[in-house]
Write an enzyme that holds these catalytic residues in place. Sequence first.
Site, PDB file in Angstrom:
ATOM      1  CB  ALA A 153      -0.928  -0.015   1.215  1.00  0.00           C
ATOM      2  CE1 TYR A 154       5.505   5.526   2.454  1.00  0.00           C
ATOM      3  CE2 TYR A 154       7.214   3.856   2.250  1.00  0.00           C
ATOM      4  CZ  TYR A 154       6.840   5.178   2.419  1.00  0.00           C
ATOM      5  OH  TYR A 154       7.796   6.142   2.562  1.00  0.00           O
TER       6      TYR A 154
END
Length: 251
Positions: A153-154
């Site tokens: 996600a990052y």
Amino acid sequence: MGLLNNKVALVTGAGQGVGQGVAFALAREGAKIAVVGRTLDKLLASCETIRHRGGVAEPFVCDVMDGAQISRCVEAVVARLGGVQILVNNAQVVPLGRLLDVSDEAFVAGFDSGPLATLRMMRACYPWLKGDGVIVNFASSAAVRWDASGYGAYAATKEAIRSLTRAAACEWGVDGIRVNAVAPHALSPGLQGWVDTHPQEAAEFFKTIPLRRIGDCERDIGRAVVLLASADAGYLTGATLPLDGGQAFWG
């Protein structure tokens, strides 16, 4: 005379960590610093250090997840410091965790504070950057890690920032604006806390870095941003500069 004498640099997330280190490095080269962040006490502390060193700094409270606050912040910086010639987009919420565990809310916060905030801030500063402006956005090596588990996600938010960086460089080069990204490993207070708490795990992590250390926020990351903001990098735009001691393989 510093490399950036009398230029105005707006640095987000400059109340602590890598943003603070970047602000210190830019100020050392003569830039007047707009110290931007959410917590006034931290901003004031950064400004006090810069002033103690002989530099110029003013605090500006702004939550980069709020588009209206970004617009007001840039207006206030221009009114108080006279313009913006350097923009450093550093502040971001970090949505870490494995894909089955990261909540929608955390993922959205990562995008709102990362690529969306970066785009909004670039747009707001654009009129003042025209002619001889520089933008430095913060990416990450998370997308090219040997094991991306827990970083998906990052990495998605940071890769979006890299795409925006490249597009801005292509679209705004004709306006005299250079746009680059950095992908740092920086010894922020949070990371230092992890090193202190998990020394054996940290030692193993250091072994994966060819230079065997994590970058200092001011000396390593900040000085590289100084280079990108200076005339010495005047023909460099649209690039991502890895600042991770050689750990990631960018290809």
